[in-house]
Design a protein around this motif. Structure first.
Motif, PDB file in Angstrom:
ATOM      1  N   SER A 305       2.701  -4.053   5.650  1.00 41.78           N
ATOM      2  CA  SER A 305       1.969  -2.789   5.455  1.00 41.78           C
ATOM      3  C   SER A 305       1.365  -2.249   6.743  1.00 41.78           C
ATOM      4  N   THR A 306       1.659  -2.869   7.881  1.00 40.58           N
ATOM      5  CA  THR A 306       0.925  -2.515   9.103  1.00 40.58           C
ATOM      6  C   THR A 306       1.278  -1.129   9.638  1.00 40.58           C
ATOM      7  N   CYS A 307       2.392  -0.553   9.207  1.00 37.30           N
ATOM      8  CA  CYS A 307       2.741   0.814   9.625  1.00 37.30           C
ATOM      9  C   CYS A 307       2.437   1.833   8.540  1.00 37.30           C
ATOM     10  N   ASP A 308       1.882   1.380   7.424  1.00 39.89           N
ATOM     11  CA  ASP A 308       1.689   2.228   6.255  1.00 39.89           C
ATOM     12  C   ASP A 308       0.309   2.881   6.269  1.00 39.89           C
ATOM     13  N   TRP A 309       0.076   3.700   7.288  1.00 34.90           N
ATOM     14  CA  TRP A 309      -1.185   4.432   7.424  1.00 34.90           C
ATOM     15  C   TRP A 309      -0.950   5.590   8.382  1.00 34.90           C
ATOM     16  N   ALA A 310      -1.959   6.354   8.653  1.00 32.00           N
ATOM     17  CA  ALA A 310      -1.800   7.552   9.483  1.00 32.00           C
ATOM     18  C   ALA A 310      -2.712   7.490  10.697  1.00 32.00           C
ATOM     19  N   PRO A 311      -2.255   6.902  11.799  1.00 30.90           N
ATOM     20  CA  PRO A 311      -3.070   6.896  13.015  1.00 30.90           C
ATOM     21  C   PRO A 311      -3.396   8.315  13.472  1.00 30.90           C
ATOM     22  N   CYS A 334       9.313   1.113  10.714  1.00 35.53           N
ATOM     23  CA  CYS A 334       7.938   1.469  11.062  1.00 35.53           C
ATOM     24  C   CYS A 334       7.838   2.948  11.408  1.00 35.53           C
ATOM     25  N   GLU A 335       8.773   3.418  12.219  1.00 33.84           N
ATOM     26  CA  GLU A 335       8.763   4.837  12.606  1.00 33.84           C
ATOM     27  C   GLU A 335       8.903   5.729  11.381  1.00 33.84           C
ATOM     28  N   VAL A 343       2.958  11.286  10.813  1.00 38.39           N
ATOM     29  CA  VAL A 343       2.732  10.819  12.190  1.00 38.39           C
ATOM     30  C   VAL A 343       4.078  10.724  12.904  1.00 38.39           C
ATOM     31  N   ASN A 344       4.217  11.434  14.004  1.00 42.00           N
ATOM     32  CA  ASN A 344       5.438  11.382  14.803  1.00 42.00           C
ATOM     33  C   ASN A 344       5.246  10.392  15.945  1.00 42.00           C
TER      34      ASN A 344
END
Length: 379
Positions: A305-311, A334-335, A343-344
């Motif tokens: 889940s480490t990429c499942d958010w919006a930096p 992840c991308e 998030v791009n």
């Protein structure tokens, strides 16, 4: 443990001084790292600090802090989370003045940053066993290492500012994403996330890394070691099997768990494991990893889940061409997940850099050189 006690310093030991930038340049060159960003000499310290284990119980951990011998009074911080190791003395705070694991921290500090590199739970000077690829404990250990560094740095006449630039390699790439998410969520009131730049991560173990490990697309020996490490470490955390013989073939069912006790070296792990995954896993072991269910599936959902958010900060994902250990599909997934949150994230191709015969390890060297240049441009 009361939250205010997390990150409290237990001890500090100065481990290395590279007094002039020429000394840093020579040390990095000897380790095979690019020295193009070197501006200052550095001082390195091992910090031992209080944190929590995967169950939330109080424990101590250690990490490496490297500071520039010059530059600004108030330093921006780079958090670097390292790649997989199993022997506790291979952690950043235990390695040579500019070895493979510690050279990224030396690189960032010599460029003018305060470089913070946690050893993780159970490595370095920390007690117990290392919970490999356990993102929650990697995150707490990394965050509490930042707090310990902030407590210590004023003793050197400097200070840490609010901004943290987060990076990490391999295992440390997903750890970096976990730390970045915690910083953005406000888990610490002082530190502020500025940018994220993970390198060659296994961000999607279930749908990218495990299939590649099992179908022979990656380096065979690496696939054996990662599969064994995952089963042993996660069995300790999540009780995946009752007996090693359920998942490991003889004779490895009686030896593999002992190999991952923190006291066996990389060469010992290589010698003590088979060359192919077919010789390591039982049919049940294969089935468990091919089609995860129950506790394993639940644990994978957390790890993946480490990429499942919006930096809300700039993000770059770094990867090598045809990485033989971290399947490139991890970075693609992840991308895509970040993009689903609007998030791009730029994917930066590190090409075919090689270190000790490994493109995966080479991406740590090439990634460090690329990330330090990017971080230095950000203000």
């Amino acid at each position: 443990m009361h939250r205010s006690d997390r990150g409290r310093l237990v001890s500090v030991q100065q481990t290395t001084t590279l007094a002039a930038k020429e000394d840093v340049t020579a040390a990095l060159a000897a380790a095979g790292y690019d020295a193009g960003a070197v501006r200052f000499g550095v001082d390195a310290y091992r910090l031992v600090y209080r944190t929590v284990d995967p169950s939330g119980r109080p424990i101590t951990a250690s990490g490496l802090l490297v500071l520039p011998r010059g530059g600004e009074h108030e330093l921006r911080t780079v958090s670097f989370t390292h790649g997989t190791t199993s022997h506790r003395s291979d952690a950043p705070s235990s390695t040579a003045e500019a070895g493979f694991v510690s050279s990224p921290a030396v690189t960032y500090a010599s460029a003018g940053f305060a470089a913070v590199a946690p050893d993780y739970i159970g490595l370095g000077a920390g007690p117990g066993l290392h919970p490999w690829m356990d993102v929650p404990s990697e995150t707490t250990a990394s965050l509490d290492m930042l707090r310990a560094a902030r407590a210590f740095v004023p003793r050197t006449g400097r200070a840490l500012g609010h901004d943290v630039l987060v990076t990490g390699f391999s295992q440390g790439a997903s750890a970096a994403m976990g730390l970045a998410r915690a910083l953005q969520a406000g888990d610490d009131r002082w530190f502020r996330l500025q940018a994220v730049a993970p390198v060659s991560g296994a961000y999607d173990f279930r749908h990218a890394e495990l299939p590649a490990l099992l179908d022979g697309s990656l380096d065979p020996k690496s696939s054996v070691l990662y599969s064994a490490y995952l089963l042993v470490a996660w069995n300790r955390l999540h009780r995946l099997y009752d007996s090693p013989g359920e998942v490991f073939q003889a004779p490895y069912d009686s030896t593999v768990e002992v190999l991952f006790d923190g006291s066996h070296t990389g060469p010992q792990l290589f010698a003590g494991t088979p060359d192919t995954i077919d010789a390591l896993l039982t049919p049940h072991g294969f089935e468990m990893l091919r089609h995860p269910t129950g506790r394993l599936a639940k644990a994978l959902r957390v790890a993946d889940s480490t990429c499942d958010w919006a930096p809300r900060v700039p993000v770059r994902l770094y990867a090598a061409d045809a990485d033989e250990q971290a399947a490139n599909a991890n970075t693609d997934h992840c991308e895509a997940t970040l993009r689903s949150h609007g998030v791009n994230a730029a994917v930066v191709d590190l090409g075919t850099s090689d270190f000790a015969g490994s493109r995966h390890l080479g991406s740590n060297v090439a990634g460090t050189a690329a990330v330090v240049r990017w971080f230095s441009r950000l203000r």
